[in-house]
Design a protein around this motif. Structure first.
Motif, PDB file in Angstrom:
ATOM      1  N   TRP A  78      12.568 -11.893   0.536  1.00  0.00           N
ATOM      2  CA  TRP A  78      11.378 -11.415   1.243  1.00  0.00           C
ATOM      3  C   TRP A  78      11.161  -9.935   0.940  1.00  0.00           C
ATOM      4  O   TRP A  78      12.065  -9.219   0.497  1.00  0.00           O
ATOM      5  CB  TRP A  78      11.510 -11.663   2.741  1.00  0.00           C
ATOM      6  N   THR A 224      11.472 -18.358   2.683  1.00  0.00           N
ATOM      7  CA  THR A 224      10.777 -17.453   1.770  1.00  0.00           C
ATOM      8  C   THR A 224      10.678 -18.064   0.380  1.00  0.00           C
ATOM      9  O   THR A 224       9.618 -18.006  -0.270  1.00  0.00           O
ATOM     10  CB  THR A 224      11.506 -16.103   1.693  1.00  0.00           C
ATOM     11  N   VAL A 235       6.126 -12.328   1.489  1.00  0.00           N
ATOM     12  CA  VAL A 235       6.662 -12.793   2.762  1.00  0.00           C
ATOM     13  C   VAL A 235       7.408 -11.638   3.422  1.00  0.00           C
ATOM     14  O   VAL A 235       8.260 -10.999   2.792  1.00  0.00           O
ATOM     15  CB  VAL A 235       7.625 -13.987   2.579  1.00  0.00           C
ATOM     16  N   GLN A 236       7.072 -11.363   4.668  1.00  0.00           N
ATOM     17  CA  GLN A 236       7.854 -10.463   5.500  1.00  0.00           C
ATOM     18  C   GLN A 236       8.567 -11.286   6.570  1.00  0.00           C
ATOM     19  O   GLN A 236       8.144 -12.391   6.898  1.00  0.00           O
ATOM     20  CB  GLN A 236       6.963  -9.421   6.169  1.00  0.00           C
TER      21      GLN A 236
END
Length: 245
Positions: A78, A224, A235-236
């Motif tokens: 991520w 992720t 993606v966080q």
């Protein structure tokens, strides 16, 4: 008087009454007022101070250090991670109550704490919030997904849409609590998928994965990988609590 004219006044009256209703802090049991004070200000200041954290895995770091050594050596998949607090007293008990003892009223103050952490540590904008899904059997047993509750509360505070149906949990994996990281990673392989109908709208979206706790990152890493393979731009990972090493 038409109903439309009465509604704002009734809403304000109900809100005022609710905000004045006696309550107790879920952490210290001190007297508070209203549902928003489910965790009191003193507990927030004492047990959830804003501290420097690794921008990739959200572990606490010394002041002035942006990324920990482990993430420099082996960056997670991520792009960034934010945690509101460490998974220790009183947050471990509050999250356990939300998760296992139907304390649904804790979702709002816990999400508010995460929103404050995000405000203190600005992140790139995201298009959608995705809660970590539960397996169908566990969802039936519990009756709700605590990650989805947190994501819904956070979505209102961040003015971002939440899509609880975009991720699927394909396998009901064993509880991860006591397992080492390599076993957790092995358990998570193939456990998640993107809902096929969501693939066209996922493409090129910047998403934030929302969960209650991150320990080793095995779950977040697998999701992720699935999201990036499905076309997500980035993606966080946003969690209420990060388990300290």
């Amino acid at each position: 008087m038409p109903t439309d004219a009465r509604t704002p006044w009734l809403t304000r009256i109900r809100s005022g009454l609710g905000n004045g209703w006696p309550n107790h802090c879920a952490a210290c049991r001190a007297s508070t007022r209203g549902p928003a004070a489910r965790v009191c200000r003193d507990c927030l200041e004492r047990f959830a101070p804003v501290v420097p954290r690794c921008g990739r895995c959200a572990l606490q770091l010394p002041q002035g250090v942006a990324v920990c050594g482990a993430c420099l050596r082996a960056p997670p998949p991520w792009s960034g991670a934010v945690a509101a607090c460490d998974y220790r007293y009183p947050w471990d008990g509050l999250l356990s109550a939300l998760k296992f003892r139907d304390a649904l009223d804790l979702a709002a103050p816990l999400a508010q704490r995460l929103a404050q952490a995000l405000q203190a540590c600005p992140t790139p904008p995201v298009d959608v919030l995705l809660p970590v899904p539960l397996a169908a059997a566990r969802l039936r047993e519990r009756g709700y997904n605590q990650a989805a509750l947190l994501a819904a509360q956070l979505a209102r505070r961040r003015a971002v849409r939440v899509e609880p149906g975009w991720l699927l949990r394909l396998a009901d994996t064993p509880r991860q609590t006591a397992l080492p990281r390599d076993r957790r990673v092995a358990n998570m392989r193939g456990a998640f998928a993107v809902e096929p109908l969501a693939l066209p709208v996922l493409r090129d979206r910047h998403v934030a994965l929302v969960d209650d706790v991150m320990t080793t990152g095995a779950t977040a890493g697998e999701i992720t990988r699935v999201l990036l393979a499905g076309g997500a731009a980035s993606v966080q990972v946003w969690v209420v609590a990060r388990t300290p090493p």
